[in-house]
Design an enzyme around this catalytic site. Structure first.
Site, PDB file in Angstrom:
ATOM      1  N   GLU A 351       0.826  -1.221   0.000  1.00 52.11           N
ATOM      2  CA  GLU A 351       0.000   0.000   0.000  1.00 52.11           C
ATOM      3  C   GLU A 351       0.858   1.268   0.000  1.00 52.11           C
ATOM      4  O   GLU A 351       0.561   2.226  -0.711  1.00 52.11           O
ATOM      5  CB  GLU A 351      -0.947  -0.003   1.203  1.00 52.11           C
ATOM      6  CG  GLU A 351      -1.879  -1.209   1.275  1.00 52.11           C
ATOM      7  CD  GLU A 351      -2.647  -1.475  -0.014  1.00 52.11           C
ATOM      8  OE1 GLU A 351      -2.828  -0.544  -0.821  1.00 52.11           O
ATOM      9  OE2 GLU A 351      -3.048  -2.629  -0.223  1.00 52.11           O
ATOM     10  N   HIS A 438      -5.156  -6.196 -11.073  1.00 54.94           N
ATOM     11  CA  HIS A 438      -4.556  -7.129 -10.118  1.00 54.94           C
ATOM     12  C   HIS A 438      -4.099  -8.415 -10.799  1.00 54.94           C
ATOM     13  O   HIS A 438      -3.295  -9.175 -10.242  1.00 54.94           O
ATOM     14  CB  HIS A 438      -5.538  -7.464  -9.000  1.00 54.94           C
ATOM     15  CG  HIS A 438      -5.874  -6.290  -8.133  1.00 54.94           C
ATOM     16  ND1 HIS A 438      -6.912  -5.427  -8.421  1.00 54.94           N
ATOM     17  CD2 HIS A 438      -5.288  -5.814  -7.013  1.00 54.94           C
ATOM     18  CE1 HIS A 438      -6.964  -4.485  -7.495  1.00 54.94           C
ATOM     19  NE2 HIS A 438      -5.991  -4.694  -6.628  1.00 54.94           N
TER      20      HIS A 438
END
Length: 743
Positions: A351, A438
């Site tokens: 992140e 993803h």
């Protein structure tokens, strides 16, 4: 118990483990060139560099040949140890932001421009900046697009703003609208929708909230940076930019409550204590901060010494984690049944890396650039995991291996063979930009694994891997430390917002060339690892000899030919040749063939080049020696090449019978400051054009001094031949020094 001690300063720098990694993995040795590595700038020094660049932005814009309505806005400056600066700019046109107009300029320590990387080479020019459709029309289109994705929102979160959309072809006046609310799975929504301000048509969309899932393994006893004193401690890491960790307590908005504790002993290793998730998130942020500072020379996500913040216990049963540019923060859910918070080390690194990407290349979170964005976060998640050396969570090339999101004990993603998860892509294909980011990220992950560890089977930290290649040929790894430095340099100094996989190959090759040299084992390994995921061609390990093409000389007239060769092995090259015309010889050290031919005739010549590792490369060609005259035609008159202007031509009149040969030699001598902008054509007497050279963004060398071979046997030799040269883009200058035709 997870015992946490007070740490008032940043963790001590640890030596990087490249030598240990290379030895363990059996990889090719090699250390980056220290001069090409980023200098460890203090936030104050970085701020001063940004101020200097901002003060000079007007002159820089003129150097780039930007129009009167265009201005540059400094976003970031990185300085290498050797003094080279890499300044990243965003752009405005008539006061409007240009999306997809970002530029990176490399300057030597002297201030001279070395190279320029542009997200688009299209000219910034629109007919009008007055919109034909109302903002409300753009908002309606944006909300419709968000609803189509399952977002829970009925109005724009941010009102439409006028922009110039330049990321996909011709610059267009457009609106950018941001739709907020929540995505279908409960993740906050920041969908950016671009609509044509003339027609109202949707042009593009991308998500501003970068999501990811990872390893939920707790990291055992760790030391955190906390603040306060006995009886009143809090999770504020003053030594790492003031990073704070908050408890959302199942909420979905706001900052939450800062974690506090009386005795500075946090959590109990289970979900029964809310502070346990805070410990893992806080620890992960600290290790990621230390990695970027100690390994990559970057202090903080933006390089400005300012820490982001973390929020844990987002919503209830939320199985994800995400980064938001808007709040400059990481947010973590508690997983299915609130049993396994997604606060592991690699999730934190993943992140936070989204933040680093946003502050540098700002890869658009859609299409192939979105896959690269996600892949970058997975790459540095693995890098941080290995860097931390935590025995409870050893480094690996798996994503989400401890959280059991799939419910069967398998990882969420695999870097050695991404398709093992059932959805990710091992290799590039033409439609991969339409895949969820993803899963298209698998190509970047697979490339990084191949570059680090190589193909085939091996065991690392107790985990078995077996990485295939798309072309079924082996790839030799160069060690994770080297691979990390190449990817980081490419990300921060070369990639731009709309970089795709082909562009990523170019950027990483550039970075490898800067760090290790073109033709080095590391440089070749980058090309071969990309070829292993079906992006670009391989480079042969060993010696590569550039074919010089067939040669023609005149008896009794001195001649010379420079043989060009490269090797993946360091050291001097040795040159030898067989079949040379009488009177010619090759210099065994330099590869220059020279002399005066004494007899006429044609024969086959083979040049052999041997490197320091006794590897060889060869090139074969025909050398013809003719009687005096009638074979070489030349024009030595200088012709100025206008900067970003019309094409210019230089004529040569040929008077000889018959057709041109199948190996017509076109010798070109152009003096120019940026050869990548040049397009060169040979025009036959009947008007047929033969393309000799096209423009290329990364062909940043000076001058064009080479000989091209053209198959022109269908052309009549007699007549006027022309060399046509055009400079396609601004900011450089040059001239045609001369050219010749050899029949």
């Amino acid at each position: 118990m997870i015992v946490v001690g007070v740490q008032t300063g940043p963790a001590a720098a640890r030596p990087d483990d490249s030598a240990r990694t290379a030895a363990a993995a059996g990889t090719v040795s090699g250390r980056p060139d220290p001069g090409a590595l980023p200098a460890k700038l203090s936030p104050a020094t970085r701020a001063e560099l940004i101020r200097e660049a901002d003060a000079a932005q007007g002159a820089t814009a003129r150097t780039l040949g930007l129009g009167a309505k265009e201005k540059l806005v400094v976003k970031d400056v990185i300085k290498d140890v050797d003094g080279t600066t890499h300044t990243r700019y965003e752009r405005t046109y008539a006061g409007l932001p240009v999306l997809g107009g970002d530029v990176v300029i490399d300057r030597a320590g002297s201030g001279a421009v070395k190279t320029v990387a542009k997200s688009t080479k299209a000219r910034m020019k629109v007919a009008t900046t007055t919109a034909a459709v109302a903002p409300a029309t753009a908002e309606k289109a944006a909300v419709k697009a968000a609803n189509a994705q399952g977002s829970r929102k009925t109005a724009a979160d941010r009102a439409p703003r006028k922009v110039i959309w330049a990321a996909k072809g011709t610059p267009t006046l457009a609106y950018e609208t941001v739709v907020g609310g929540l995505q279908e799975d409960g993740t906050p929504n920041e969908l950016h929708v671009i609509t044509d301000a003339t027609t109202g048509t949707k042009l593009f969309e991308f998500q501003g909230v970068k999501t990811g899932t990872g390893n939920s393994q707790y990291s055992g006893q760790v030391t955190l940076g906390t603040s306060g004193s006995s009886g009143s401690y809090n999770l504020t890491d003053a030594g790492r930019g003031g990073h704070k960790t908050y408890n959302l307590n199942r909420g979905t908005s706001g900052t939450g409550t800062l974690f506090t504790d009386a005795d500075d002993v946090w959590g109990n290793g289970t979900t029964s204590d809310a502070a346990t998730a805070g410990v893992d998130a806080h620890y992960g942020a600290a290790e990621t901060w230390d990695y970027y500072k100690n390994v990559q020379g970057r202090t903080g996500i933006r390089g400005d010494g300012v820490g982001a913040y973390s929020r844990v216990h987002y919503s209830s049963g939320y199985v994800n984690a995400f980064w938001q540019d808007a709040c400059f923060c990481m947010t973590y859910g508690d997983g299915s049944g609130n049993a396994k918070p997604l606060t592991s080390l690699d999730v934190a690194a993943h992140e936070m890396t989204h933040g680093v990407t946003a502050a540098t290349a700002n890869l658009s979170y859609s299409g192939e650039s979105g896959g690269l964005n996600e892949g970058t976060s997975d790459i540095f998640a693995a890098a941080v995991e290995f860097y931390a050396g935590n025995a409870s969570d050893p480094g690996d090339y798996l994503v989400g291996e401890k959280i059991d999101i799939n419910g069967n004990g398998t990882p969420l993603r695999y870097m050695d063979k991404p398709s093992k998860d059932g959805a990710s892509k091992d290799s590039w294909y033409s439609g991969v930009g339409n895949v969820d980011v993803h899963y298209s990220s698998g190509i970047a992950n697979h490339f990084f694994y191949l570059l680090s560890e190589g193909s085939g089977a091996k065991v690392i930290n107790g985990v078995s891997y077996n990485s295939p290649t798309s072309d079924s040929l082996p790839v030799t790894g160069i060690g994770r430390d080297n691979a990390e430095k190449i990817w980081f340099k490419a990300l921060t100094q070369r990639m731009t917002s709309n970089t795709n996989y082909a562009g990523a190959r170019d950027a990483t090759l550039w970075a490898a060339g800067q760090l290790f040299g073109q033709g080095s084992a590391q440089y070749n390994a980058v090309a071969n690892a990309w070829a292993g995921v079906n992006v670009g061609a391989r480079i042969t390990d060993g010696v590569t000899v550039t074919p010089p093409g067939d040669q023609t000389s005149i008896v009794g007239q001195a001649t010379s030919l420079q043989i060009t060769a490269t090797s993946s092995n360091a050291g001097a090259l040795g040159y030898a040749a067989t079949g040379l015309p009488a009177g010619l010889a090759i210099n065994s050290s330099t590869g220059l063939i020279s002399g005066t031919p004494t007899t006429t005739g044609a024969g086959a010549v083979t040049v052999t080049v041997t490197d320091s590792a006794d590897k060889t490369g060869t090139a074969s060609f025909t050398w013809t020696v003719n009687t005096t005259g009638g074979n070489v035609f030349e024009n030595t008159t200088d012709v100025a090449i206008p900067d970003a202007g019309a094409a210019v031509t230089s004529p040569i009149t040929v008077s000889r019978p018959g057709n041109a040969p199948s190996n017509l030699q076109v010798g070109v001598d152009i003096v120019h400051s940026y050869r990548g902008d040049l397009v060169i054509d040979l025009i036959a007497p009947d008007g047929t054009a033969y393309r000799l050279k096209g423009s290329s963004l990364f062909d940043s060398a000076d001058d064009v001094k080479t000989t091209y071979t053209v198959s022109a046997s269908s052309e009549t030799a007699a007549g006027t031949w022309k060399l046509k040269v055009q400079d396609m883009y601004s900011q450089d200058s040059g001239y045609l020094n001369g050219w010749k035709l050899t029949f």
